[in-house]
Design a protein around this motif. Sequence first.
Motif, PDB file in Angstrom:
ATOM      1  N   ARG A 140       0.822  -1.216   0.000  1.00  0.00           N
ATOM      2  CA  ARG A 140       0.000   0.000   0.000  1.00  0.00           C
ATOM      3  C   ARG A 140       0.857   1.268   0.000  1.00  0.00           C
ATOM      4  O   ARG A 140       0.591   2.214  -0.721  1.00  0.00           O
ATOM      5  CB  ARG A 140      -0.927  -0.009   1.218  1.00  0.00           C
ATOM      6  CG  ARG A 140      -1.874   1.172   1.273  1.00  0.00           C
ATOM      7  CD  ARG A 140      -2.663   1.243   2.568  1.00  0.00           C
ATOM      8  NE  ARG A 140      -1.756   1.526   3.679  1.00  0.00           N
ATOM      9  CZ  ARG A 140      -1.636   0.773   4.774  1.00  0.00           C
ATOM     10  NH1 ARG A 140      -2.362  -0.298   4.931  1.00  0.00           N
ATOM     11  NH2 ARG A 140      -0.783   1.095   5.723  1.00  0.00           N
ATOM     12  N   ASP A 141       1.927   1.287   0.824  1.00  0.00           N
ATOM     13  CA  ASP A 141       2.667   2.521   1.060  1.00  0.00           C
ATOM     14  C   ASP A 141       3.814   2.789   0.085  1.00  0.00           C
ATOM     15  O   ASP A 141       4.136   3.942  -0.162  1.00  0.00           O
ATOM     16  CB  ASP A 141       3.227   2.535   2.489  1.00  0.00           C
ATOM     17  CG  ASP A 141       2.120   2.540   3.535  1.00  0.00           C
ATOM     18  OD1 ASP A 141       0.970   2.885   3.188  1.00  0.00           O
ATOM     19  OD2 ASP A 141       2.407   2.191   4.692  1.00  0.00           O
ATOM     20  N   ALA A 142       4.453   1.750  -0.409  1.00  0.00           N
ATOM     21  CA  ALA A 142       5.639   1.983  -1.246  1.00  0.00           C
ATOM     22  C   ALA A 142       5.811   0.899  -2.302  1.00  0.00           C
ATOM     23  O   ALA A 142       6.858   0.261  -2.369  1.00  0.00           O
ATOM     24  CB  ALA A 142       6.874   2.066  -0.360  1.00  0.00           C
ATOM     25  N   PRO A 143       4.808   0.680  -3.160  1.00  0.00           N
ATOM     26  CA  PRO A 143       4.916  -0.433  -4.108  1.00  0.00           C
ATOM     27  C   PRO A 143       6.087  -0.323  -5.079  1.00  0.00           C
ATOM     28  O   PRO A 143       6.747  -1.303  -5.361  1.00  0.00           O
ATOM     29  CB  PRO A 143       3.573  -0.415  -4.841  1.00  0.00           C
ATOM     30  CG  PRO A 143       3.030   0.957  -4.634  1.00  0.00           C
ATOM     31  CD  PRO A 143       3.578   1.422  -3.320  1.00  0.00           C
ATOM     32  N   SER A 144       6.380   0.867  -5.564  1.00  0.00           N
ATOM     33  CA  SER A 144       7.468   0.996  -6.531  1.00  0.00           C
ATOM     34  C   SER A 144       8.833   0.865  -5.872  1.00  0.00           C
ATOM     35  O   SER A 144       9.774   0.343  -6.466  1.00  0.00           O
ATOM     36  CB  SER A 144       7.364   2.320  -7.284  1.00  0.00           C
ATOM     37  OG  SER A 144       7.506   3.403  -6.376  1.00  0.00           O
ATOM     38  N   SER A 155      15.190  -3.297   0.947  1.00  0.00           N
ATOM     39  CA  SER A 155      15.915  -4.130   1.907  1.00  0.00           C
ATOM     40  C   SER A 155      15.004  -4.604   3.029  1.00  0.00           C
ATOM     41  O   SER A 155      15.075  -5.760   3.464  1.00  0.00           O
ATOM     42  CB  SER A 155      17.108  -3.369   2.481  1.00  0.00           C
ATOM     43  OG  SER A 155      18.070  -3.139   1.477  1.00  0.00           O
ATOM     44  N   ALA A 156      14.143  -3.724   3.511  1.00  0.00           N
ATOM     45  CA  ALA A 156      13.196  -4.127   4.547  1.00  0.00           C
ATOM     46  C   ALA A 156      12.235  -5.179   4.002  1.00  0.00           C
ATOM     47  O   ALA A 156      11.923  -6.167   4.683  1.00  0.00           O
ATOM     48  CB  ALA A 156      12.428  -2.913   5.069  1.00  0.00           C
ATOM     49  N   TYR A 157      11.783  -4.989   2.771  1.00  0.00           N
ATOM     50  CA  TYR A 157      10.866  -5.955   2.164  1.00  0.00           C
ATOM     51  C   TYR A 157      11.564  -7.293   1.922  1.00  0.00           C
ATOM     52  O   TYR A 157      10.955  -8.354   2.089  1.00  0.00           O
ATOM     53  CB  TYR A 157      10.281  -5.398   0.867  1.00  0.00           C
ATOM     54  CG  TYR A 157       9.236  -6.280   0.244  1.00  0.00           C
ATOM     55  CD1 TYR A 157       8.062  -6.579   0.932  1.00  0.00           C
ATOM     56  CD2 TYR A 157       9.413  -6.821  -1.014  1.00  0.00           C
ATOM     57  CE1 TYR A 157       7.094  -7.397   0.373  1.00  0.00           C
ATOM     58  CE2 TYR A 157       8.448  -7.643  -1.586  1.00  0.00           C
ATOM     59  CZ  TYR A 157       7.297  -7.934  -0.889  1.00  0.00           C
ATOM     60  OH  TYR A 157       6.335  -8.749  -1.436  1.00  0.00           O
TER      61      TYR A 157
END
Length: 188
Positions: A140-144, A155-157
């Motif tokens: 939702r917040d940072a797809p790209s 890195s977090a993902y």
Amino acid sequence: MPSNLGYALLGLLARAPRTGYQLSQAMREPIGFFWSASHSQVYPELAGLESARLVRHRVVDGPGPRENKQYRLTPAGRRALADWVVEPAAPPSGRDEFLLKIYSLWTAEPARARDLVTKQREQHHEMLARYQEMEQEFVRDAPSEMADPSTRQFSAYATLRRGLSFERHAIAWCDWLVEQLDAGPRRS
């Protein structure tokens, strides 16, 4: 040379300046999903990082009678972190109490053994649900930014995906183990 905890703190500070308290909180989540440290370990480590000129602090307003120090990464700290990140990691410590118990599970009463595995499976389901919530937030917040390896979100993902995979595998393994326990002894 910082400890692994020091590098964990540098990694958090590379994302944003934080107080010691905020760093301790971040050591619980998200870092606590894969690396643990107590609140009492954070402050001495910060002092060492500051002595090594890898972080600096400034006093900021906050609640309570004590001054609040907000730490930020220095250019030397960022270089040290970047150098450390690409060094080969040490092998995992290999200490897992649950697996140690499974190694001797054959000595337990079958119903109690099944109960142990079922409870462990429930814990993995709870953690998987938490990770799935976090994944939805990422999408939702940072797809790209999740697809761009030069971002902190990527890195977090990446660490989150490892957690998702681990929990799914652990659930499948627990399911297999419960099936084996339910099947009972095999007589030849």
